[in-house]
Design an enzyme around this catalytic site. Structure first.
Site, short mmCIF file in Angstrom:
data_model
loop_
_atom_site.label_atom_id
_atom_site.label_comp_id
_atom_site.label_asym_id
_atom_site.label_seq_id
_atom_site.Cartn_x
_atom_site.Cartn_y
_atom_site.Cartn_z
N GLY A 205 0.54 -1.05 0.10
CA GLY A 205 0.00 -0.33 0.15
C GLY A 205 0.82 0.96 -0.20
O GLY A 205 0.12 2.32 0.22
N GLU A 425 -10.65 0.63 29.31
CA GLU A 425 -9.92 1.97 28.06
C GLU A 425 -10.37 3.08 29.36
O GLU A 425 -9.11 3.50 28.49
CB GLU A 425 -11.42 2.28 27.19
CG GLU A 425 -11.61 1.22 26.15
CD GLU A 425 -10.73 0.47 25.51
OE1 GLU A 425 -9.70 1.14 25.51
OE2 GLU A 425 -10.67 -1.04 24.87
#
Length: 659
Positions: A205, A425
């Site tokens: 990519g 988190e």
């Protein structure tokens, strides 16, 4: 040579049908007789209306000529023929039947040939038809050895260097090749030799194939493009023959450029499999090596190849004289990402308040293909919401979709799971914010996306190309922050930290065995490259360190993990009030951006910078005293019921962006 028109359109089927019709007509020839019922034939014989009769034994048929001159025929079955023969014999003896005969039919030579060879002819025609179809139709019959390279002409839509950004060094190298093809005398006057081959290598990519298309658009010379997998097929010797044909075409049309994409499909290291030198892939590589080394220096034929696996290529292919120049095409830096975004933003209605440089800062580690996908996803989201311009909200959602996948709006979590995810988190984010050499927290969310139930986005303010030991230790603690938060609050860890532990273990192992960042083992590398792709090279392979050293490696890895785990737990315990505040905000808003996180973390008690490492450990591991009433001794009970965060195979929802 077989005409090409025979295998175009309906001509093949017309020929097959005509052959079948001719064979049927020849095998079923008629003498003009009329077929009647067997009972009628028996009546004619009994009433003495037949003048001549013939019994055909093989066909079980009666052919007769009536007294009025008409010819008739009929079939007989089983023993009926024998009885009719007896009646005919009596009629002949009585003089009521003129002639009587029994014959066994014999096939003609033409019939024998048709019966024996017509099926073979049909099979041969069908075989040619199918081979022609497999080779792409048209005039490709029996042309397996011909090169399948595509010639880029002037009518092909052009890609130029203006359409490529983020790899200025590669553009400069390839621009020199274009200049040599256009003005060879300039280089030859000073005795310079243009590289015979240029190898473009780098992660997927990053724009290697796009660079080759740009060279084709800029050079103005014949450009032959082919994939490495087009050389080797099911027929032995086809690959080597195609290589010869490709280079012969290029030499005849010099100056020219030959581009081989994914050259690792044909240029892999020889002698790495279970087969010998007769392997078709190795034969193709041998022919490629010969053709490249046989180039005329002033012939004006240049080979460009691209691969994302330069480590598997044969050394003979990489030596000077074949690939004289090797150009790395890596992931773009901040400036390169900004330029790539501007290239792909052409023709798109970007909002006036959108800052592409800010978008580039939010996408460290993204390749050119990733950035193009971000803008395309933003355009799709804008069209889906019936808006006219692409704004920051669409770009932010597009970045999240590229990094972590689409949002799972149908995945409903109960309050316990949402609370667990919020603390997990929050633990990642708080530990990252408290450590001095950790990257800043840009975003926290507990919305399910992809396979994750939530994630914490931690991004550097600027591009980094190396990391210190202190930074890696802070990173280890950050990775284990989610697990430590679950232990601190719920006293019962979940499967959501599975991927965190995997990443932390891999990083700690690299620090011990590759980077030499431990006191006991020092600056010594242990073990070979684990990315060896060849099975043949692993046979009989033994590690280059003893069992005692292996035990020390395991101890040092566990020591680093335990230290990072303890540090994350201490930070969370010290800032429990800030963690609870963060979780409350997360449960209410579900997503917090950089500014909102910074406001919540204002009262956070941050750690000092680690002292310089002199080869001795700077922090000794501390024991964790058990706490009465808890399951693992990590902190006081809170009375919260624990629920699983994610499945055992789900990845950790932290930091989806590559470093």
């Amino acid at each position: 040579m077989i005409s090409k028109r025979l295998f175009r359109g309906p001509w093949l089927w017309i020929a097959i049908i005509a052959a079948i019709v001719i064979g049927v007509l020849l095998t079923s020839g008629s003498d003009g007789s009329r077929e009647i019922r067997t009972a009628t034939m028996v009546t004619y014989l009994q009433d003495d209306k037949i003048k001549d009769v013939t019994f055909v034994d093989g066909d079980q048929e009666i052919k007769a000529t009536l007294k009025d001159g008409k010819k008739v025929r009929a079939k007989w079955l089983g023993d009926q023929g024998a009885r009719l023969v007896e009646q005919a014999e009596k009629k002949v003896a009585d003089g009521k039947l003129k002639t009587f005969d029994v014959e066994v039919p014999k096939q003609s030579a033409l019939m024998t040939i048709l019966i024996n060879f017509l099926p073979l002819v049909l099979i041969f025609i069908l075989l040619l038809f199918f081979l022609n179809t497999m080779q792409g139709g048209g005039g490709r019959i029996m042309q397996f050895a011909k090169s399948r390279a595509k010639l880029i002409t002037k009518d092909t839509p052009k890609t130029t260097f203006a359409d490529v950004a983020g790899c200025d060094e590669a553009i400069e190298e390839l621009g020199e090749i274009k200049e040599f093809l256009q003005e060879p005398a300039k280089f030859q006057a000073v005795g310079a030799k243009i590289p015979k081959g240029v190898l473009l290598y780098g992660p997927p990519g990053t724009g290697k194939t796009l660079l080759a298309r740009a060279v084709a658009g800029e050079a103005g010379v014949p450009f032959y493009s082919i994939s490495g997998s087009d050389f080797v097929e099911m027929f032995v010797g086809v690959g080597a023959s195609r290589v010869r044909d490709l280079f012969e075409q290029a030499k005849q049309n010099a100056p020219a450029i030959v581009f081989i994409d994914e050259i690792d499909a044909v240029g892999r290291h020889r002698g790495t499999g279970m087969g010998g030198g007769h392997d078709e892939r190795e034969q193709t590589l041998n022919q490629l090596l010969v053709e490249m080394d046989g180039f005329d220096v002033r012939g004006g034929v240049i080979l460009i190849a691209a691969t994302n696996r330069p480590d598997v290529l044969d050394p003979a292919l990489l030596r000077p004289g074949r690939f004289d120049r090797q150009v790395g095409v890596e992931a773009p830096d901040l400036q390169g990402r900004t330029q790539i975004l501007r290239v792909h933003a052409r023709g798109k209605p970007i909002g006036t308040d959108v800052d592409l440089e800010a978008v580039a800062r939010r996408t460290p580690g993204f390749s050119g293909a990733d950035l193009a996908n971000v803008l395309n996803e933003a355009a799709l989201l804008t069209a889906r919401s019936s808006q006219k311009t692409i704004d920051d909200a669409a770009l932010d959602e597009a970045i999240d979709r590229v990094m972590a996948g689409p949002q799972k709006r149908t995945r409903l979590m109960n309050d316990h799971e949402r609370t667990i995810t919020a603390y997990h988190e929050g633990g990642h984010a708080l530990v990252a914010a408290a450590l001095p050499q950790s990257d800043p927290v840009h975003k926290i969310t507990i919305l399910p996306r992809g396979r994750a139930l939530g994630y914490t986005m931690v991004l550097p303010d600027e591009d980094k190309y190396s990391q210190t030991r202190a930074e890696l230790l802070d990173k280890l603690a950050y990775m284990l922050g989610g697990r430590a938060a679950e232990e601190l609050v719920f006293h019962n860890p979940t499967t959501g930290a599975g991927n965190d532990i995997e990443k932390a273990t891999n990083l700690a192992r690299a620090m011990v065995t590759q980077y030499g960042m431990t006191e006991r083992l020092g600056a010594v590398r242990f073990g070979d490259d684990d990315s060896q792709p060849f099975v043949g090279r692993d046979i009989g392979h033994a590690r280059n360190y003893s069992e005692s050293v292996a035990g020390v490696i395991d101890e040092e890895i566990k020591k680093l993990i335990d230290q990072a785990h303890q540090e994350a737990f201490d930070i969370l315990e010290e800032n429990r009030d800030v963690l609870d505040t963060l979780v409350v905000e997360l449960l209410e808003r579900e997503t917090l951006d950089k500014a909102e996180v910074a406001e919540i973390f204002q009262p956070l008690r941050r750690r000092e910078i680690r002292p310089a490492w002199t080869g001795s450990e700077t922090r000794a591991p501390s024991s964790i005293p058990p706490v009465e009433g808890s399951t693992n001794g990590r902190g006081p009970e809170t009375g919260v019921v624990v629920g699983p965060d994610s499945g055992p195979d789900a990845p950790s929802p932290d930091q989806p962006a590559p470093e």
